[in-house]
Scaffold this motif. Sequence first.
Motif, PDB file in Angstrom:
ATOM      1  N   UNK A 104       0.895  -1.207  -0.175  1.00  0.00           N
ATOM      2  CA  UNK A 104      -0.027  -0.105  -0.056  1.00  0.00           C
ATOM      3  C   UNK A 104       0.819   1.238  -0.010  1.00  0.00           C
ATOM      4  N   UNK A 105       1.963   1.286   0.788  1.00  0.00           N
ATOM      5  CA  UNK A 105       2.890   2.455   0.754  1.00  0.00           C
ATOM      6  C   UNK A 105       3.663   2.729  -0.356  1.00  0.00           C
ATOM      7  N   UNK A 106       4.085   1.603  -1.088  1.00  0.00           N
ATOM      8  CA  UNK A 106       4.628   1.527  -2.369  1.00  0.00           C
ATOM      9  C   UNK A 106       3.668   2.212  -3.537  1.00  0.00           C
ATOM     10  N   UNK A 107       2.525   1.565  -3.388  1.00  0.00           N
ATOM     11  CA  UNK A 107       1.564   1.877  -4.598  1.00  0.00           C
ATOM     12  C   UNK A 107       1.306   3.642  -4.612  1.00  0.00           C
ATOM     13  N   UNK A 108       1.158   3.923  -3.191  1.00  0.00           N
ATOM     14  CA  UNK A 108       1.027   5.268  -3.029  1.00  0.00           C
ATOM     15  C   UNK A 108       2.081   6.129  -3.547  1.00  0.00           C
ATOM     16  N   UNK A 109       3.221   5.733  -3.161  1.00  0.00           N
ATOM     17  CA  UNK A 109       4.465   6.366  -3.584  1.00  0.00           C
ATOM     18  C   UNK A 109       4.631   6.585  -5.083  1.00  0.00           C
ATOM     19  N   UNK A 110       4.449   5.568  -5.726  1.00  0.00           N
ATOM     20  CA  UNK A 110       4.602   5.414  -7.156  1.00  0.00           C
ATOM     21  C   UNK A 110       3.378   6.568  -7.904  1.00  0.00           C
ATOM     22  N   UNK A 111       2.269   6.491  -7.214  1.00  0.00           N
ATOM     23  CA  UNK A 111       1.413   7.486  -7.832  1.00  0.00           C
ATOM     24  C   UNK A 111       1.821   8.783  -7.683  1.00  0.00           C
ATOM     25  N   UNK A 112       2.261   9.305  -6.332  1.00  0.00           N
ATOM     26  CA  UNK A 112       2.716  10.395  -5.938  1.00  0.00           C
ATOM     27  C   UNK A 112       3.744  10.943  -6.927  1.00  0.00           C
ATOM     28  N   UNK A 113       4.746  10.094  -7.272  1.00  0.00           N
ATOM     29  CA  UNK A 113       5.862  10.445  -8.101  1.00  0.00           C
ATOM     30  C   UNK A 113       5.133  10.621  -9.611  1.00  0.00           C
ATOM     31  N   UNK A 114       4.358  10.022 -10.061  1.00  0.00           N
ATOM     32  CA  UNK A 114       3.655   9.931 -11.113  1.00  0.00           C
ATOM     33  C   UNK A 114       3.270  11.523 -11.269  1.00  0.00           C
ATOM     34  N   UNK A 115       2.395  12.016 -10.395  1.00  0.00           N
ATOM     35  CA  UNK A 115       1.633  13.106 -10.474  1.00  0.00           C
ATOM     36  C   UNK A 115       2.571  14.572 -10.253  1.00  0.00           C
ATOM     37  N   UNK A 116       3.609  14.140  -9.485  1.00  0.00           N
ATOM     38  CA  UNK A 116       4.651  15.469  -9.482  1.00  0.00           C
ATOM     39  C   UNK A 116       5.628  15.296 -10.406  1.00  0.00           C
ATOM     40  N   UNK A 117       6.355  14.113 -10.778  1.00  0.00           N
ATOM     41  CA  UNK A 117       7.213  14.165 -11.917  1.00  0.00           C
ATOM     42  C   UNK A 117       6.667  14.359 -13.349  1.00  0.00           C
ATOM     43  N   UNK A 118       5.439  14.659 -13.428  1.00  0.00           N
ATOM     44  CA  UNK A 118       4.761  14.798 -14.777  1.00  0.00           C
ATOM     45  C   UNK A 118       4.906  16.289 -15.184  1.00  0.00           C
ATOM     46  N   UNK A 119       5.137  16.991 -14.325  1.00  0.00           N
ATOM     47  CA  UNK A 119       5.168  18.554 -14.357  1.00  0.00           C
ATOM     48  C   UNK A 119       6.501  19.284 -14.074  1.00  0.00           C
TER      49      UNK A 119
END
Length: 447
Positions: free
Chosen positions: A27-42
């Motif tokens: 659960x923690x790793x999945x959340x961090x992958x999504x955070x990275x997608x949302x912040x690294x895409x801009x």
Amino acid sequence: MTDSATPTGSAPEGADPEALRQRALAALLTARERTALLTDSVDDHELTAQHSPLMSPLVWDLAHIGNQEELWLLRAVAGREAMRPEIDGLYDAFEHPRATRPSLPLLAPAEARTYAAEVRGRALDVLDGAALDGGGPLVRSGFAFGMIAQHEQQHDETMLITHQLSSGTAVLTAPVPPAVTDAAGLPAEVLVPGGPFTMGTSTEPWALDNERPAHVRDVPGFFIDTTPVTCGAYQAFIEDGGYTERRWWRPGGWEMVREHELAAPLFWHRDAGRWLRRRFGVTEEVPANEPVLHVSWYEADAYARWAGRRLPTEAEWEKAARHDPASGRSRRYPWGDEDPSPELANLGQRHLRPAPAGAYPGGQSPCGVRQLIGDVWEWTSSDFLPHPGFSPFPYREYSEVFFGPDHKVLRGGSFAVDPVACRGTFRNWDLPVRRQIFSGFRTARDM
């Protein structure tokens, strides 16, 4: 039922501490992958910009995620000294409203990423050594780790809202949801029989305080829409003068319509006789068969009045989603007790839009109601109030300070919600004027 509202019981019977540890890690790793997608895409400019006074800059959410993880997993669970005590106030959501956060001396993007990564590394060490089958209520069954995973996913949903509010070009992509093959044969509504059912939970190990405790509610029989209200149905309300007829609106809603000159859901506009919408940087024709999205509680309530119906109460919604008339028990989800999967519900930012009305037949409730989990948050008629026997845990500011008539309850989650933060008992709430959230609704009527 008077079970304690805090998760002080043992792990579920037969639960393996290592299985719990792996669940928390995933659960923690999945959340961090999504955070990275949302912040690294801009780029850094987009990270630090405020796209709406209703939302924080993305970089604030990024550092706030790390700060909350440090507060609960490193300090509260592990008893470690603060890494960056001087930033606690900057990332206290109650100390600084969203509109003022850009003026704060926030961590720069690179520094925020480094801080969040350092916290995560130490937090995973804490998880590796935690006694999940014992200890205090924060650790038992991995509650604190599940709480932090849910917190990060909730902020990921908030950051996705910020992406939608951005006027820039599209930076996120996703496949379209699955097609619907039997929508034409579905009934418009289904009957949920009257009688008692168990609402809330006292056994879900990662349930948050406002979901607790389990208690019995006696709900009279009612009819509820088989699917959420669609864009096509909502267009009929618009074309019939829905936004110009005061009689459909509550006073606060009519004031909102007049003040902001509202004529359609947020992000819709009319062009050459067609309704178009902007969705994550792309302009497209409004799909008539999708659940309507980005409507406030006032708009949902006005539509229901126009249609000669009403919004369901929160208890009605949960009974429709969880009660099995054959067994008399309440399920974890409409389809049963197993965790969500891509075949059962539209969750986890997998499609970046709701699926067509009638999708996911395998996810329907025992009464035949579809899409109660995922796709769109569904407004109910109910104020956000505590369940009988409620006790705040682990802090009052998560739920208790929001109880009262100012906030309305939403249920079911949306396509932007991760499964870890979505259950048949999960409760969301917001002000009745909010439209930027991924909100829709379905209607009900008395027998």
